[in-house]
Design an enzyme around this catalytic site. Structure first.
Site, PDB file in Angstrom:
ATOM      1  N   MET A 297       6.434 -29.737   7.770  1.00  0.00           N
ATOM      2  CA  MET A 297       6.496 -28.320   8.131  1.00  0.00           C
ATOM      3  C   MET A 297       6.202 -28.094   9.611  1.00  0.00           C
ATOM      4  O   MET A 297       6.609 -27.080  10.181  1.00  0.00           O
ATOM      5  CB  MET A 297       5.512 -27.517   7.286  1.00  0.00           C
ATOM      6  CG  MET A 297       5.907 -27.373   5.834  1.00  0.00           C
ATOM      7  SD  MET A 297       4.786 -26.226   5.012  1.00  0.00           S
ATOM      8  CE  MET A 297       5.373 -26.354   3.318  1.00  0.00           C
TER       9      MET A 297
ATOM     10  N   ASN B 286      -4.125 -33.605  -1.998  1.00  0.00           N
ATOM     11  CA  ASN B 286      -4.945 -33.045  -0.932  1.00  0.00           C
ATOM     12  C   ASN B 286      -6.143 -33.946  -0.680  1.00  0.00           C
ATOM     13  O   ASN B 286      -6.580 -34.673  -1.574  1.00  0.00           O
ATOM     14  CB  ASN B 286      -5.424 -31.638  -1.309  1.00  0.00           C
ATOM     15  CG  ASN B 286      -6.000 -30.875  -0.133  1.00  0.00           C
ATOM     16  OD1 ASN B 286      -5.310 -30.637   0.852  1.00  0.00           O
ATOM     17  ND2 ASN B 286      -7.262 -30.513  -0.218  1.00  0.00           N
TER      18      ASN B 286
ATOM     19  N   THR C 207      -9.111 -33.007  -0.391  1.00  0.00           N
ATOM     20  CA  THR C 207     -10.090 -32.548  -1.385  1.00  0.00           C
ATOM     21  C   THR C 207      -9.340 -32.330  -2.692  1.00  0.00           C
ATOM     22  O   THR C 207      -8.632 -31.326  -2.844  1.00  0.00           O
ATOM     23  CB  THR C 207     -10.756 -31.233  -0.931  1.00  0.00           C
ATOM     24  OG1 THR C 207     -11.313 -31.415   0.368  1.00  0.00           O
ATOM     25  CG2 THR C 207     -11.839 -30.819  -1.912  1.00  0.00           C
TER      26      THR C 207
ATOM     27  N   LYS D 290      -2.054 -13.372   8.476  1.00  0.00           N
ATOM     28  CA  LYS D 290      -1.251 -13.291   7.255  1.00  0.00           C
ATOM     29  C   LYS D 290      -2.037 -12.739   6.066  1.00  0.00           C
ATOM     30  O   LYS D 290      -1.476 -12.024   5.218  1.00  0.00           O
ATOM     31  CB  LYS D 290      -0.653 -14.650   6.919  1.00  0.00           C
ATOM     32  CG  LYS D 290       0.428 -15.115   7.888  1.00  0.00           C
ATOM     33  CD  LYS D 290       1.069 -16.402   7.423  1.00  0.00           C
ATOM     34  CE  LYS D 290       2.175 -16.843   8.370  1.00  0.00           C
ATOM     35  NZ  LYS D 290       2.870 -18.068   7.886  1.00  0.00           N
TER      36      LYS D 290
END
Length: 288
Positions: free
Chosen positions: A226, A159, A161, A71
């Site tokens: 997802m 997240n 991180t 991508k």
């Protein structure tokens, strides 16, 4: 790849690619719309994406979907890129034109179409909701501009991180979408808007679940992963066990609706993605 000149040809490029359901989806779109269309999987060498695209253009292929790990390269080789692809810094849809390669990213638009479809059952849309995104990698960043376009009220990005979540949140803010970022240990502030919780991490593939504060699920109306598989993902199974009243869904709809957007870009015609999704779930024996 031999076919009649009247047949429009498209491919999905990836490595690996044998698992891709895109041919099944686009063939269903073609049947719906009575279009003569050929769509194939194409395995590209890890070091040969650019040559693969050049060969497709020379062979008269009209466009391509692009999946991992290409991508980023898809965006880099394009002469023109949509705002969604520019923000995501990645492309999943290529259009081959006489003026050059155009790149787009339909992942976020596909997510928004599926979320709005699911929210509609509760009399809601993304414009009525806040959204919590778990993860700040490519899957998450690919959806920010579409969430903004959908009129989302507030985006929170968590997240493992925290710095990465804060960085993506700042980019979303610059786009005009109210956003905050932090670590998985961050607690929610008081909100009166319905909340959608979206897992954009790959933790479910390893059976893991992001450990977030349970208060994030208070006032939530939908939990969405997802990822998708034959069974419930680890994330959805955990949510369903702890908050059985909460609507849940995997990302198979996102896959179908991002393909629906790509089909529109290529042909100018919008198929019925919901009908295709229903048939795909039946074929895969997946109720949700």
């Amino acid at each position: 790849m031999n076919s009649s000149p009247s047949i429009q040809r498209f491919v999905v490029i990836g490595n690996p690619i044998a698992h891709s359901k895109s041919p099944m989806i686009h063939q269903d779109f073609a049947r719906q719309t009575n279009m003569a269309l050929q769509y194939q999987r194409l395995l590209a060498p890890l070091d040969g994406f650019q040559n693969t695209v050049a060969a497709l253009k020379a062979a008269g292929v009209a466009g391509a979907n692009v999946t991992v790990p290409f991508k980023l390269q898809a965006l880099e080789l394009a002469e023109h890129a949509s705002p969604a692809a520019q923000f995501a810094q990645a492309a999943n849809t290529l259009i081959f034109t006489p003026q050059g390669v155009r790149a787009d990213n339909t992942d976020g638009g596909g997510l928004c179409r599926d979320l709005n479809r699911l929210l509609q059952a509760q009399g809601l849309s993304l414009a009525d909701c806040d959204l919590l995104m778990l993860g700040s990698g490519g899957a998450a960043s690919g959806c920010v501009s579409a969430l903004h376009a959908a009129g989302l009220g507030q985006l929170t990005i968590l997240n493992r991180t925290p710095a990465k979540a804060v960085e993506l949140a700042a980019r979303a803010e610059a786009l005009g979408l109210p956003c905050q970022g932090g670590g998985f240990d961050m607690k929610p502030s008081t909100t009166h808007r319905p909340r959608v919780v979206v897992n954009a991490t790959s933790a479910s593939l390893q059976g893991g679940v992001p450990a977030i504060h349970p208060a994030w699920y208070q006032g939530a109306v939908l939990a969405y992963d997802m990822m998708y598989g034959q069974e419930l993902t680890a994330f959805l199974a955990d949510v369903h066990t702890r908050w059985p009243q909460l609507a849940i869904s995997d990302g198979l709809g996102m896959l179908v609706f991002q393909a629906e957007l790509a089909f529109e870009i290529w042909t100018g015609v919008r198929p019925d993605g919901a009908a295709t999704l229903s048939r795909l779930r039946a074929a895969l024996n997946k109720p949700r």
